[in-house]
Design a protein around this motif. Structure first.
Motif, PDB file in Angstrom:
ATOM      1  N   ALA A  63       0.836  -1.218   0.000  1.00 47.60           N
ATOM      2  CA  ALA A  63       0.000   0.000   0.000  1.00 47.60           C
ATOM      3  C   ALA A  63       0.861   1.255   0.000  1.00 47.60           C
ATOM      4  O   ALA A  63       0.622   2.188  -0.765  1.00 47.60           O
ATOM      5  N   ILE A  64       1.854   1.286   0.869  1.00 51.36           N
ATOM      6  CA  ILE A  64       2.862   2.353   0.822  1.00 51.36           C
ATOM      7  C   ILE A  64       4.239   1.706   1.011  1.00 51.36           C
ATOM      8  O   ILE A  64       4.345   0.610   1.557  1.00 51.36           O
ATOM      9  N   THR A  65       5.258   2.411   0.574  1.00 48.50           N
ATOM     10  CA  THR A  65       6.629   1.934   0.782  1.00 48.50           C
ATOM     11  C   THR A  65       7.000   2.141   2.247  1.00 48.50           C
ATOM     12  O   THR A  65       6.765   3.225   2.787  1.00 48.50           O
ATOM     13  N   PRO A  66       7.560   1.131   2.916  1.00 45.80           N
ATOM     14  CA  PRO A  66       7.992   1.351   4.301  1.00 45.80           C
ATOM     15  C   PRO A  66       9.078   2.426   4.359  1.00 45.80           C
ATOM     16  O   PRO A  66      10.044   2.369   3.606  1.00 45.80           O
ATOM     17  N   LEU A  67       8.878   3.387   5.262  1.00 42.28           N
ATOM     18  CA  LEU A  67       9.809   4.521   5.359  1.00 42.28           C
ATOM     19  C   LEU A  67      10.344   4.648   6.776  1.00 42.28           C
ATOM     20  O   LEU A  67      10.500   5.756   7.300  1.00 42.28           O
ATOM     21  N   PHE A  68      10.591   3.510   7.410  1.00 40.35           N
ATOM     22  CA  PHE A  68      11.119   3.525   8.775  1.00 40.35           C
ATOM     23  C   PHE A  68      12.457   4.267   8.775  1.00 40.35           C
ATOM     24  O   PHE A  68      13.191   4.227   7.792  1.00 40.35           O
ATOM     25  N   GLY A  69      12.733   4.912   9.891  1.00 35.89           N
ATOM     26  CA  GLY A  69      13.929   5.746   9.993  1.00 35.89           C
ATOM     27  C   GLY A  69      13.514   7.086  10.584  1.00 35.89           C
ATOM     28  O   GLY A  69      12.445   7.200  11.184  1.00 35.89           O
ATOM     29  N   PRO A  70      14.348   8.118  10.437  1.00 32.63           N
ATOM     30  CA  PRO A  70      14.048   9.420  11.045  1.00 32.63           C
ATOM     31  C   PRO A  70      12.683   9.967  10.601  1.00 32.63           C
ATOM     32  O   PRO A  70      12.360   9.920   9.418  1.00 32.63           O
ATOM     33  N   ASP A  71      11.913  10.431  11.580  1.00 29.96           N
ATOM     34  CA  ASP A  71      10.635  11.098  11.286  1.00 29.96           C
ATOM     35  C   ASP A  71       9.661  10.192  10.524  1.00 29.96           C
ATOM     36  O   ASP A  71       8.858  10.656   9.701  1.00 29.96           O
ATOM     37  N   SER A  72       9.718   8.908  10.817  1.00 32.15           N
ATOM     38  CA  SER A  72       8.949   7.972   9.968  1.00 32.15           C
ATOM     39  C   SER A  72       7.438   8.097  10.143  1.00 32.15           C
ATOM     40  O   SER A  72       6.689   7.792   9.210  1.00 32.15           O
ATOM     41  N   LEU A  73       6.967   8.538  11.313  1.00 31.30           N
ATOM     42  CA  LEU A  73       5.511   8.673  11.471  1.00 31.30           C
ATOM     43  C   LEU A  73       4.975   9.664  10.428  1.00 31.30           C
ATOM     44  O   LEU A  73       4.054   9.358   9.663  1.00 31.30           O
ATOM     45  N   HIS A  74       5.591  10.835  10.397  1.00 29.60           N
ATOM     46  CA  HIS A  74       5.167  11.867   9.463  1.00 29.60           C
ATOM     47  C   HIS A  74       5.300  11.365   8.019  1.00 29.60           C
ATOM     48  O   HIS A  74       4.414  11.574   7.182  1.00 29.60           O
ATOM     49  N   ARG A  75       6.386  10.684   7.738  1.00 25.72           N
ATOM     50  CA  ARG A  75       6.617  10.255   6.348  1.00 25.72           C
ATOM     51  C   ARG A  75       5.648   9.150   5.925  1.00 25.72           C
ATOM     52  O   ARG A  75       5.188   9.120   4.786  1.00 25.72           O
ATOM     53  N   HIS A  76       5.317   8.247   6.846  1.00 26.68           N
ATOM     54  CA  HIS A  76       4.313   7.224   6.505  1.00 26.68           C
ATOM     55  C   HIS A  76       2.948   7.870   6.250  1.00 26.68           C
ATOM     56  O   HIS A  76       2.228   7.500   5.306  1.00 26.68           O
ATOM     57  N   LEU A  77       2.596   8.841   7.098  1.00 29.14           N
ATOM     58  CA  LEU A  77       1.287   9.493   6.932  1.00 29.14           C
ATOM     59  C   LEU A  77       1.247  10.286   5.621  1.00 29.14           C
ATOM     60  O   LEU A  77       0.235  10.275   4.901  1.00 29.14           O
ATOM     61  N   ALA A  78       2.355  10.946   5.316  1.00 32.50           N
ATOM     62  CA  ALA A  78       2.392  11.728   4.067  1.00 32.50           C
ATOM     63  C   ALA A  78       2.278  10.806   2.851  1.00 32.50           C
ATOM     64  O   ALA A  78       1.572  11.115   1.879  1.00 32.50           O
ATOM     65  N   ALA A  79       2.945   9.654   2.918  1.00 34.78           N
ATOM     66  CA  ALA A  79       2.891   8.703   1.797  1.00 34.78           C
ATOM     67  C   ALA A  79       1.466   8.184   1.606  1.00 34.78           C
ATOM     68  O   ALA A  79       0.971   8.065   0.469  1.00 34.78           O
ATOM     69  N   ALA A  80       0.797   7.892   2.713  1.00 41.44           N
ATOM     70  CA  ALA A  80      -0.585   7.393   2.620  1.00 41.44           C
ATOM     71  C   ALA A  80      -1.517   8.483   2.088  1.00 41.44           C
ATOM     72  O   ALA A  80      -2.429   8.209   1.290  1.00 41.44           O
ATOM     73  N   ARG A  81      -1.261   9.714   2.511  1.00 39.85           N
ATOM     74  CA  ARG A  81      -2.097  10.837   2.054  1.00 39.85           C
ATOM     75  C   ARG A  81      -1.932  11.034   0.548  1.00 39.85           C
ATOM     76  O   ARG A  81      -2.901  11.213  -0.175  1.00 39.85           O
ATOM     77  N   ARG A  82      -0.679  10.966   0.098  1.00 38.79           N
ATOM     78  CA  ARG A  82      -0.420  11.145  -1.350  1.00 38.79           C
ATOM     79  C   ARG A  82      -1.186  10.115  -2.166  1.00 38.79           C
ATOM     80  O   ARG A  82      -1.653  10.398  -3.257  1.00 38.79           O
ATOM     81  N   ARG A  83      -1.322   8.915  -1.621  1.00 36.42           N
ATOM     82  CA  ARG A  83      -2.035   7.866  -2.371  1.00 36.42           C
ATOM     83  C   ARG A  83      -3.529   7.860  -2.065  1.00 36.42           C
ATOM     84  O   ARG A  83      -4.255   6.959  -2.506  1.00 36.42           O
ATOM     85  N   GLU A  84      -3.969   8.803  -1.242  1.00 37.66           N
ATOM     86  CA  GLU A  84      -5.384   8.937  -0.861  1.00 37.66           C
ATOM     87  C   GLU A  84      -5.917   7.641  -0.241  1.00 37.66           C
ATOM     88  O   GLU A  84      -7.015   7.172  -0.561  1.00 37.66           O
ATOM     89  N   LEU A  85      -5.100   7.064   0.634  1.00 36.25           N
ATOM     90  CA  LEU A  85      -5.497   5.817   1.290  1.00 36.25           C
ATOM     91  C   LEU A  85      -6.232   6.117   2.596  1.00 36.25           C
ATOM     92  O   LEU A  85      -6.015   7.155   3.218  1.00 36.25           O
ATOM     93  N   ARG A  86      -7.079   5.183   2.987  1.00 37.01           N
ATOM     94  CA  ARG A  86      -7.743   5.311   4.287  1.00 37.01           C
ATOM     95  C   ARG A  86      -6.705   4.980   5.355  1.00 37.01           C
ATOM     96  O   ARG A  86      -6.135   3.894   5.349  1.00 37.01           O
ATOM     97  N   THR A  87      -6.477   5.920   6.246  1.00 39.88           N
ATOM     98  CA  THR A  87      -5.338   5.812   7.163  1.00 39.88           C
ATOM     99  C   THR A  87      -5.806   5.986   8.596  1.00 39.88           C
ATOM    100  O   THR A  87      -6.656   6.824   8.879  1.00 39.88           O
ATOM    101  N   ARG A  88      -5.242   5.190   9.467  1.00 41.79           N
ATOM    102  CA  ARG A  88      -5.586   5.315  10.880  1.00 41.79           C
ATOM    103  C   ARG A  88      -4.299   5.373  11.698  1.00 41.79           C
ATOM    104  O   ARG A  88      -3.379   4.584  11.475  1.00 41.79           O
TER     105      ARG A  88
END
Ligand code: GTP
Ligand code: 3PG
Length: 233
Positions: free
Chosen positions: A155-180
């Motif tokens: 669904a999204i590319t794993p972006l673990f590492g610095p600031d990963s919460l923000h980066r995971h949320l941004a990636a999901a938003r870009r793909r317009e995915l339902r995110t929790r």
């Protein structure tokens, strides 16, 4: 509303560093034997909690260490041996690249150093995928990611590492995915830095004797594949 991932279609993967390279940020607090013990102890807790969760069909361990692969196998987890140790995100991406299309339907990527993990917390996390393509569990600082559940796994590319919460949320938003974003007391504490040990000590009532003794600096018993196998029998 789409269905939640069927239990037989949700797999979990735990990345684990080689014992000689793990937990280096705790080197001022714990000696090499304690850090090694901690790696195996925490990994055992995470793997066992996943295995005790009905929603999880299969537990895999991604590692570049043959010792860790043997340890995973002794616990009944599927080892995925990697050729290089190039970080958490790369480890998860390599696992996703190996999966067959449609199998599994969802993938839970979860850190192997969560001392307060429980099957109930994992169950709650899996249940959150009922109406979300991406479920993110932040660390206690709300900066990192301690678990990421993706349906489908890519669904999204794993972006673990610095600031990963923000980066995971941004990636999901870009793909317009339902995110929790799922806040979880049991999953928000990972043992990275000395202040994480302090936080664990503060939550002392939740600890069992073995972990409490290790945190108090007591010598730790050898911990490896052989012992994990013995404890399981
Ligand atoms: N397979 C694999 N797992 C990793 C790698 N790096 C970290 N991990 C695992 O990913 C999870 C979170 O990683 P970290 O918090 O960076 O691990 P750590 O041992 O605390 O790292 P340091 O204290 O920086 O040495 C833990 O379960 C680690 O064992 C890697 O390169 N490959
Ligand atoms: O919060 C995160 O994204 C992970 O704890 C980071 O793990 P890493 O530093 O090993 O990539």
């Amino acid at each position: 509303m789409p269905d939640a991932p069927r239990p037989d279609r949700l797999w979990a993967v735990v990345p684990l560093k080689s014992p000689q390279h793990a937990k280096t940020r705790l080197a001022d607090q714990l000696d090499a034997a304690q850090r090694r013990w901690l790696l195996f102890e925490l990994a055992t807790r995470v793997i066992r909690a996943l295995q005790a969760t009905d929603a999880v069909a299969e537990v895999a361990v991604a590692t570049a260490s043959t010792e860790i692969a043997g340890f995973a196998q002794s616990l009944g987890a599927r080892p995925i041996l990697q050729s290089a140790e190039t970080g958490t995100a790369a480890a998860f991406s390599a696992v996703i690249a190996q999966l067959q299309a449609g199998q599994p339907q969802a993938l839970l990527m979860i850190a192997g150093d969560l001392p307060l993990v429980t099957p109930a917390a994992i169950e709650t996390l899996c249940a959150a995928a009922v109406d979300a393509d991406v479920v993110v569990v932040p660390d206690r600082h709300r900066i990192g990611t301690n678990a990421l559940l993706c349906s489908p796994p890519s669904a999204i590319t794993p972006l673990f590492g610095p600031d990963s919460l923000h980066r995971h949320l941004a990636a999901a938003r870009r793909r317009e995915l339902r995110t929790r974003v799922l806040e979880s007391d049991a999953l928000s504490l990972d043992l990275d830095e000395p202040d994480d040990l302090d936080e664990l000590r503060r939550r002392g009532s939740d600890l069992d004797d073995a972990l409490r003794a290790a945190l108090a600096g007591a010598p730790v018993p050898f911990r490896g594949a052989d012992e994990a196998g013995r404890r399981r029998r």
